[in-house]
Design an enzyme around this catalytic site. Sequence first.
Site, short mmCIF file in Angstrom:
data_model
loop_
_atom_site.label_atom_id
_atom_site.label_comp_id
_atom_site.label_asym_id
_atom_site.label_seq_id
_atom_site.Cartn_x
_atom_site.Cartn_y
_atom_site.Cartn_z
N PRO A 153 0.72 -1.14 -0.14
CG PRO A 153 0.01 -0.87 2.25
CD PRO A 153 0.73 -2.07 1.23
CD GLN A 201 -2.17 0.65 4.96
OE1 GLN A 201 -2.08 1.58 4.78
NE2 GLN A 201 -1.20 -0.66 5.10
CG HIS A 217 -1.59 1.16 8.68
ND1 HIS A 217 -1.00 2.06 9.70
CD2 HIS A 217 -0.92 1.33 7.55
CE1 HIS A 217 0.25 2.44 9.13
NE2 HIS A 217 0.47 1.91 7.96
CB ALA A 247 2.57 -0.25 10.56
CE1 TYR A 269 -0.28 8.18 8.49
CE2 TYR A 269 1.60 6.67 8.63
CZ TYR A 269 0.78 7.78 8.09
OH TYR A 269 1.28 8.49 7.06
N GLY A 287 12.78 -3.40 -0.27
CA GLY A 287 13.91 -3.92 -1.21
C GLY A 287 13.81 -5.31 -1.78
N GLY A 323 6.94 -1.92 -2.85
CA GLY A 323 6.23 -0.53 -2.90
C GLY A 323 6.76 0.19 -4.19
#
Length: 373
Positions: free
Chosen positions: A29, A107, A180, A182, A185, A306, A328
């Site tokens: 996301p 999400q 979420h 993480a 937030y 990555g 991402g």
Amino acid sequence: MTQNSEIHPALAPGTVQNLDLPNRYVLAPMSRASATEGGVPTEDMAKYYARFAQGGFGLLIAEGAYPDTTIAQAYANQPGLCTDAQQAGWKQVVDAVHAHGSKIILQLIHAGAVSQVVDAPHGPSPVRPDGHMLQMYGTKQGPYETPVELSEGDITEIKAGFVQAARRAEEAGFDGVEIHCANGYLLDQFLTPETNLRAAPYGGSVENRIRLTCEIISEVRAVCSKDFLTGVRLSQAKATQPDYFWAGGLDDAAIIFSAVAEAGASFIHLASERGGYAYHSSTKDGARLTKFARETTGLPVIANGGLEDCDLALEVLSNGEADFLAIGKSAMMNPDLPNRIANRQAPKEFTFELFSYGVSVSSQMKWEAEQSA
């Protein structure tokens, strides 16, 4: 990619709960600030997400939608899922993705203290978040404000917001939601002792600080169908604190992972900030959290950071460190990444020039058009 294998393990099929997926690639996301001012997803967003389905991503996690119209929104032009119009907008996104054979989950995110649009941001405790507001994500800029402390009644309303949003997501055709917790937030603000100075039931011990997230997961599972995924995103780092680690290391992780699994989580998605997978999917002393989550809970684990690097992806999957790979920034440059890997084509390197005209989908399309002219 590694040449001594006929098929990269990232291209092998996998299953989350009862959802069969053609490969291990998941679209992470990413906040694109592309909805209308009223939070309604647009036709451009439907085309944007459809590109990833066409490009071979088996599962897409759509960008965080706010679950209530009062204090949840994080930034301008963020999509929500609290109104009929927002639900209809998301349905066109879901239909566009499903038309190409991929699955998509949404999400759900509450900004809490790091809102850049709410007049009076709220948080677990009146502690000002570290750092500065994100550029290009709204009219408010500068240091974050000190939030208003949430009351017990506010917390009840927040839970109800997540639950109604999840029900709307299922009605819109999504295959699941991701809760979420993480990146700094709201739910992560509750989990983090520096921003949560409350007493029980939602403050103090790690068990108390993860409680709100767990209650949301279990309440969503109670109202949605059994095959509807309800996963959770966790991270150590925050958007404004890229070097943050859980103080208790594996001891904290054991409590957090076990709690969300017991609450009914379908999967655990462990996000990495700027340090990447090797840095933030481990404790400060180097123990690999993704593998520990798999061993502790038996749940599917999505790794991040990555993992468009084929050799790193091979290592992570072959060593049993994760089940799926969330891509991402590289996906923005390579919406066809899974197809590229299957065809042994090198991915294009990510460049921040992609944001030359802003962070929205239409801004990216303008930049892409220039590149191909």
